[in-house]
Design an enzyme around this catalytic site. Structure first.
Site, PDB file in Angstrom:
ATOM      1  N   CYS A   2     -66.628 -43.344  61.391  1.00  0.00           N
ATOM      2  CA  CYS A   2     -68.105 -43.708  61.379  1.00  0.00           C
ATOM      3  C   CYS A   2     -68.283 -44.520  62.748  1.00  0.00           C
ATOM      4  CB  CYS A   2     -68.941 -44.595  60.155  1.00  0.00           C
ATOM      5  SG  CYS A   2     -68.681 -43.724  58.646  1.00  0.00           S
ATOM      6  N   ARG A  30     -68.655 -39.847  66.314  1.00  0.00           N
ATOM      7  CA  ARG A  30     -67.734 -40.244  65.120  1.00  0.00           C
ATOM      8  C   ARG A  30     -68.074 -39.742  63.771  1.00  0.00           C
ATOM      9  NH1 ARG A  30     -64.494 -44.844  67.561  1.00  0.00           N
ATOM     10  NH2 ARG A  30     -63.738 -45.360  65.231  1.00  0.00           N
ATOM     11  N   TRP A  77     -70.003 -40.759  58.773  1.00  0.00           N
ATOM     12  CA  TRP A  77     -69.117 -39.580  58.450  1.00  0.00           C
ATOM     13  C   TRP A  77     -68.943 -39.649  56.885  1.00  0.00           C
ATOM     14  CZ3 TRP A  77     -64.444 -37.993  56.346  1.00  0.00           C
ATOM     15  CH2 TRP A  77     -63.995 -36.616  56.448  1.00  0.00           C
ATOM     16  N   ASN A 103     -67.289 -49.057  58.339  1.00  0.00           N
ATOM     17  CA  ASN A 103     -66.571 -47.719  58.879  1.00  0.00           C
ATOM     18  C   ASN A 103     -65.069 -47.939  58.046  1.00  0.00           C
ATOM     19  OD1 ASN A 103     -65.228 -45.660  60.047  1.00  0.00           O
ATOM     20  ND2 ASN A 103     -64.738 -46.957  62.015  1.00  0.00           N
ATOM     21  N   GLY A 104     -64.775 -46.741  57.292  1.00  0.00           N
ATOM     22  CA  GLY A 104     -63.361 -46.846  56.710  1.00  0.00           C
ATOM     23  C   GLY A 104     -63.476 -46.533  55.019  1.00  0.00           C
ATOM     24  N   GLU A 485     -53.633 -23.988  69.681  1.00  0.00           N
ATOM     25  CA  GLU A 485     -54.628 -24.958  69.855  1.00  0.00           C
ATOM     26  C   GLU A 485     -55.647 -23.726  70.365  1.00  0.00           C
ATOM     27  OE1 GLU A 485     -55.392 -27.440  70.155  1.00  0.00           O
ATOM     28  OE2 GLU A 485     -56.728 -27.815  71.469  1.00  0.00           O
ATOM     29  N   LYS A 489     -59.520 -24.272  68.411  1.00  0.00           N
ATOM     30  CA  LYS A 489     -60.766 -24.543  69.319  1.00  0.00           C
ATOM     31  C   LYS A 489     -61.917 -23.730  68.875  1.00  0.00           C
ATOM     32  CE  LYS A 489     -60.440 -27.533  70.474  1.00  0.00           C
ATOM     33  NZ  LYS A 489     -59.054 -28.285  70.726  1.00  0.00           N
ATOM     34  N   GLU A 492     -62.961 -24.577  65.220  1.00  0.00           N
ATOM     35  CA  GLU A 492     -63.803 -25.889  64.924  1.00  0.00           C
ATOM     36  C   GLU A 492     -65.152 -25.812  65.546  1.00  0.00           C
ATOM     37  OE1 GLU A 492     -61.945 -29.469  66.338  1.00  0.00           O
ATOM     38  OE2 GLU A 492     -61.128 -28.606  68.314  1.00  0.00           O
ATOM     39  N   HIS A 508     -43.713  -9.888  60.323  1.00  0.00           N
ATOM     40  CA  HIS A 508     -43.388 -10.714  59.076  1.00  0.00           C
ATOM     41  C   HIS A 508     -44.557 -10.785  58.098  1.00  0.00           C
ATOM     42  CE1 HIS A 508     -39.068 -10.812  60.582  1.00  0.00           C
ATOM     43  NE2 HIS A 508     -39.575 -11.449  61.710  1.00  0.00           N
ATOM     44  N   LYS A 606     -65.100 -37.282  65.241  1.00  0.00           N
ATOM     45  CA  LYS A 606     -63.982 -37.511  66.319  1.00  0.00           C
ATOM     46  C   LYS A 606     -62.664 -38.192  66.237  1.00  0.00           C
ATOM     47  CE  LYS A 606     -62.927 -36.912  70.924  1.00  0.00           C
ATOM     48  NZ  LYS A 606     -62.047 -35.448  71.265  1.00  0.00           N
TER      49      LYS A 606
HETATM   50  O1  M6R Z   1     -57.532 -38.847  68.415  1.00  0.00           O
HETATM   51  P1  M6R Z   1     -56.268 -38.103  67.962  1.00  0.00           P
HETATM   52  O2  M6R Z   1     -55.873 -37.193  69.412  1.00  0.00           O
HETATM   53  O3  M6R Z   1     -55.377 -38.521  67.284  1.00  0.00           O
HETATM   54  O4  M6R Z   1     -56.917 -36.855  67.112  1.00  0.00           O
HETATM   55  C1  M6R Z   1     -56.227 -36.019  66.401  1.00  0.00           C
HETATM   56  C2  M6R Z   1     -57.079 -34.977  65.944  1.00  0.00           C
HETATM   57  O5  M6R Z   1     -57.970 -35.517  64.922  1.00  0.00           O
HETATM   58  C3  M6R Z   1     -57.942 -34.143  66.968  1.00  0.00           C
HETATM   59  O6  M6R Z   1     -57.001 -33.520  68.117  1.00  0.00           O
HETATM   60  C4  M6R Z   1     -58.431 -32.809  66.341  1.00  0.00           C
HETATM   61  O7  M6R Z   1     -57.903 -32.004  66.009  1.00  0.00           O
HETATM   62  C5  M6R Z   1     -59.552 -32.382  67.488  1.00  0.00           C
HETATM   63  N1  M6R Z   1     -60.997 -32.436  66.874  1.00  0.00           N
HETATM   64  C6  M6R Z   1     -59.366 -30.986  67.829  1.00  0.00           C
HETATM   65  O8  M6R Z   1     -60.110 -30.627  69.101  1.00  0.00           O
END
Ligand code: M6R
Length: 611
Positions: A2, A30, A77, A103-104, A485, A489, A492, A508, A606
């Site tokens: 959050c 966040r 969040w 937060n947490g 990756e 992308k 997400e 396989h 984030k």
């Molecule tokens: O802040 P961090 O790099 O540790 O975050 C890790 C992942 O949560 C972050 O890379 C996440 O997968 C992204 N949303 C990907 O785009």
């Protein structure tokens, strides 16, 4: 996960709505399930909170200012309880004496709740936060710092909070355990926030709270205390380099596209810091400090999500270039797996935010097992950097889009530099070869700029595939993690199902899915594995699959009925840097054409600061 922000106005009062809402906008990445603010004025505390994005709260509040002396705000969040108005922060205790944002996660909230229920406390929401605020209220007898401290000692988990009392018009208390909380020292106000960007418009002077510390903001200035002992402690003020322009969209419609376009310049700057010329060795004083002898036998690479993919590229690079065995694990897997580790191991932890709970947990356990820790991190002063022996900062500026782009390519660049540093220092590669690689690495930013000029071509590809519901991404060697990756992308931000596979793995099992309408993206950098990728492509085409190719050998694909996006020539090892850009742009337009919220995709946040 959050975003929290508190402000104490130095003299009198000010429009706190005008401070809190823009600050929350900056940390909304966040979490964006609900938002709320509480402002203390002469007549008490006014609370406004709403489920949904901050914009809904903004609309509800309208234009009129909300004046006050102390205020706090939150973007959520959801962890405990649905994202509705009731569960939104701030939360009052049941007698409306104490109010806070959090937060947490309070892990022992159920036990504490039973205890408070037995004392007659009534709860309105399902949140662990309401337990925390009632616990503080239970200890409150007019001394807010002591009440927060006593409650803080009883709460387990990862949390940071900003707390106000209804009868204290000029006081705010912050407490931190395992998730970030920073004090911002402005001219007109002092701030407490989960993220620098929340108060960057007012100050770049920051004090970082450590775990188990509290800050008390009042007319007497800011005082810091150790939660366990109650002892007052001295803290320093640091000046951060980020500026407010970096945290804004700068003419782009989305942060994601802005950050995609920043890549040539942030990578150029990163290279300038560590490799001003191909004729010089890589400059990494942090590693000089940590790795004095050639005595480490294993590099353990840890990260999550995009950072994990950078680690996976890192294994190919460090093993290939620096000739050092590497182990790569998701941080959350490493945490609960007792893999043997020793003091001859070096752990490289990769994280944009430096706050990811899984990465923090794994690093702490590897440190306890005797490993030296180097972090590759973007956020100066973040929790990860504070437990690392050394940090290599990517300095990419704030990455606001939930989908990581510039952080990834900066992480890769840093890993290349580390590999070259090790190879040079311990004579693990031929000097002429290293010089050539350094020249090629320095040429990457211009090649990235050239790719960005072809954005329209990639947008066209996204249009071609705008109806599909599934996508494979295939690569081999360094291109395999890039395929993962690329798939992440797309998933997400566009919510299209996508999987990244090693090309050799297709036969396989995964190839069974291939049919018209299930396209594959083939990553085919020039390399000894190019023909293997051509074979992958042929196998897909012969099963009526559709193919899009990202390659720097476009001629090899000219006779096939496939869509080709060519990228500039470069050594295979650096191709992840160039292939990532079309994949990011493809995901962007795929999401845009589907009408998705690109910067704030559903269900995500984030920084993932809970396990
Ligand atoms: O802040 P961090 O790099 O540790 O975050 C890790 C992942 O949560 C972050 O890379 C996440 O997968 C992204 N949303 C990907 O785009």
């Amino acid at each position: 996960m959050c975003g929290i922000l508190g402000a104490v106005i130095h003299d009198g009062h000010s429009d706190l709505k005008g401070i809190l809402l823009p600050g929350l906008r900056a940390v909304e990445y966040r979490g964006y399930d609900s938002a709320g603010i509480a402002v203390m004025n002469g007549e008490g505390i006014t609370v406004n909170k709403k489920a949904g994005k901050l914009s809904i709260l903004e609309e509800t509040l309208g234009e009129a200012p909300i004046e006050g002396s102390v205020g706090l705000g939150h973007t959520r969040w959801a962890t405990h309880g649905a994202p509705n108005d009731e569960n939104a922060h701030p939360h009052w205790d049941h007698q409306h004496r104490i109010i806070l944002v959090h937060n947490g996660i309070i892990e022992n909230y159920a036990t504490l709740k039973d205890e408070l229920l037995a004392k007659g406390v009534q709860f309105k929401s399902e949140t662990d936060t309401e337990v925390a605020v009632n616990l503080i209220a239970f200890y409150y007898d007019g001394d807010l710092p002591t009440a927060v401290r006593l409650a803080g000692k009883r709460m387990q988990g990862s949390f940071s909070m900003c707390v106000m009392a209804a009868d204290q018009p000029r006081l705010m208390v912050g407490i931190r355990n395992e998730v970030p909380l920073l004090v911002g020292h402005g001219e007109d106000a002092t701030y407490l926030a989960s993220d620098i960007t929340a108060f960057l418009a007012y100050t770049r002077d920051v004090t970082y709270l450590e775990d188990g510390e509290m800050a008390v903001l009042s007319d007497e200035g800011t005082k810091y205390f150790d939660v366990q002992s109650g002892r007052e402690i001295e803290k320093t003020v640091e000046r951060v380099e980020w500026n407010i322009e970096q945290a804004q969209k700068g003419g782009f419609d989305t942060f994601m596209m802005k950050e995609i376009h920043e890549q040539p310049s942030v990578i150029r700057q990163l290279l300038e810091r560590h490799l001003p010329s191909p004729n010089e060795p890589v400059h990494m004083p942090q590693l000089d400090e940590l790795i004095k002898d050639n005595d480490f036998r294993l590099v353990s690479l840890l990260g999550c999500g995009t950072a994990f993919h950078a680690c996976k590229v890192g294994k190919y690079v460090l093993e290939g270039l620096a000739k050092i065995p590497c182990r790569v694990m998701y941080a959350h897997e490493a945490l609960y797996h007792q893999a043997p580790i020793s003091n001859s191991a070096l752990t490289i932890a990769v994280s944009q935010s430096g706050e990811t709970a899984d990465t923090m947990g794994a690093v702490k356990s590897q440190k306890a097992a005797g490993s030296k820790i180097v972090s590759i991190c973007n956020v100066v002063g973040s929790s990860l950097t504070r437990i690392s022996d050394q940090t290599l900062y990517t300095m990419a500026g704030p990455e606001i889009s939930v989908a990581s782009t510039k952080a990834f390519t900066c992480q890769l660049t840093m890993i290349y530099l580390v590999a070259i540093w090790i190879a040079e220092k311990f004579g693990r590669a031929d000097a002429a070869e290293l010089k050539h690689l350094k020249e090629e690495l320095l040429a990457i930013p211009d090649k990235m700029s050239a790719i960005l000029q072809s954005e329209k071509q990639i947008e066209h590809l996204a249009r071609v595939y705008r109806q599909v519901r599934h996508f494979y991404y295939l690569g081999r060697g360094v291109a395999y993690p890039v395929a993962m990756e690329g798939a992440l992308k797309l998933k997400e931000i566009s919510y299209v199902h996508a999987e990244g596979y090693a090309g050799g793995e297709m036969k396989h099992g995964a190839i069974a899915m291939i049919e018209p309408g299930f396209p594959s993206c083939i990553l085919a950098p020039k390399s000894p594995l190019l023909e293997k990728m051509v074979a992958n492509m042929e196998e897909i085409l012969s099963r009526n699959g559709e193919v899009m190719v990202i390659t720097n050998a476009p001629d090899r694909f000219s006779k096939y009925d496939v869509h080709v996006f060519p990228f500039p020539d470069c050594p295979q090892v650096f191709s992840p840097l160039l292939m990532s850009l079309p994949l990011q742009i493809f995901a962007f337009y795929s999401a845009k054409l589907r009408g998705r919220d690109i910067d704030q995709p559903r269900n995500l946040a984030k920084s993932v600061v809970v396990e």
